[in-house]
Design an enzyme around this catalytic site. Structure first.
Site, mmCIF file in Angstrom:
data_model
loop_
_atom_site.group_PDB
_atom_site.id
_atom_site.type_symbol
_atom_site.label_atom_id
_atom_site.label_comp_id
_atom_site.label_asym_id
_atom_site.label_seq_id
_atom_site.Cartn_x
_atom_site.Cartn_y
_atom_site.Cartn_z
ATOM 1 N N GLU A 81 0.853 -1.192 0.000
ATOM 2 C CA GLU A 81 0.000 0.000 0.000
ATOM 3 C C GLU A 81 0.884 1.235 0.000
ATOM 4 O O GLU A 81 1.884 1.295 0.730
ATOM 5 C CB GLU A 81 -0.909 0.003 1.231
ATOM 6 C CG GLU A 81 -1.776 1.250 1.371
ATOM 7 C CD GLU A 81 -2.693 1.203 2.588
ATOM 8 O OE1 GLU A 81 -3.131 0.085 2.957
ATOM 9 O OE2 GLU A 81 -2.953 2.267 3.171
ATOM 10 N N GLU B 246 -2.414 11.369 3.420
ATOM 11 C CA GLU B 246 -3.406 11.116 4.463
ATOM 12 C C GLU B 246 -3.390 12.319 5.405
ATOM 13 O O GLU B 246 -2.333 12.865 5.720
ATOM 14 C CB GLU B 246 -3.110 9.844 5.247
ATOM 15 C CG GLU B 246 -3.409 8.570 4.504
ATOM 16 C CD GLU B 246 -3.235 7.347 5.380
ATOM 17 O OE1 GLU B 246 -4.243 6.676 5.667
ATOM 18 O OE2 GLU B 246 -2.081 7.070 5.769
#
Length: 252
Positions: free
Chosen positions: A135, A140
């Site tokens: 990932e 974020e």
């Protein structure tokens, strides 16, 4: 005048960064609806296979909590009658890439419990599972830690614990649009915010548990609410909140 000068320097930097690459794909969100030959909607709460989307998130994803306005994709997070709703889109099985520069120009939502993201998963996830698939979290942001951008990588070696990560302070990151980017080669992955390098991952040993980044990945954009990372406490007074994406570009 100083702000204009800095902006010009940044534009020149980005141009230089991409001058040796070719733009191979871009999404400018300039149609009336999302192009579903490229984008999928993830729907619901992840159940029964991945309830809470694997992170105890609170939102239900719909194909209605978004709009395309003035060339921007705007994901709307709402709270009505005790239910949180939002949107998550992916290019899984439709558009995937191996290596290159990936960037998005985006404006963040704010508030305790908000968790917007621009990220990628290995296209073999259905076969090998997570985190074996790998990932890449290019952007974020969590409302409970304002002025901070998280850039992270998940691998089998990290056992799902985010040890390959960096959080970087930007005092004005909530103001206006910013460019979030990642350079990915066969040797390393480097993350950027507005042209500033914030984290480099370049392990010496590149076995499948440490470096699953030698295969195609697909793109994900979503706005989560709460969860293990977003935080168990959500301030319901902040809603509605919008996560706006001007474009996504891929250079190789």
């Amino acid at each position: 005048m100083k702000k204009i000068f800095i902006a010009l320097l940044f534009i020149n930097f980005c141009t230089a960064q991409n001058s040796k690459r070719t733009l191979v794909w871009e999404e400018n969100f300039d149609s009336k609806t999302l192009n579903e030959s490229v984008w999928n909607f993830d729907l619901g709460n992840g159940c029964p296979d991945l309830c809470g989307w694997g992170n105890s998130e609170r939102q239900l994803y719909t194909d209605k909590n978004h709009s395309l306005v003035n060339g921007n994709l705007v994901i709307h997070a709402n709270y009505e009658e005790g239910v949180y709703t939002s949107t998550k889109i992916t290019t899984k099985d439709k558009k995937q890439f191996q290596y290159g520069r990936f960037e998005a120009r985006a404006k963040l939502p704010v508030g305790h419990g908000i968790w917007p993201a621009f990220w990628m998963l290995g296209s073999n996830i259905s076969k090998v599972g997570w985190p074996k698939s790998g990932e890449i979290d290019i952007l974020e942001y969590i409302g409970r830690e304002p002025h901070t951008i998280f850039t992270s990588l998940h691998t089998q070696d990290s056992h799902g614990e985010t040890i390959n990560t960096k959080k970087t302070k930007f005092e004005t990151i909530e103001e206006g649009f910013h460019i979030y980017a990642m350079d990915w080669t066969k040797d390393k992955i480097e993350f950027f915010v507005d042209g500033t390098s914030v984290y480099v991952f370049q392990p010496e040993v590149k076995n499948e548990d440490v470096w699953p980044f030698n295969q195609p990945f697909y793109i994900i954009v979503n706005l989560a609410i709460g969860g293990n990372f977003g935080g168990p406490q959500v301030d319901n007074t902040i809603f509605p909140q919008d996560f706006s994406i001007d474009y996504i570009k891929v250079y190789q």
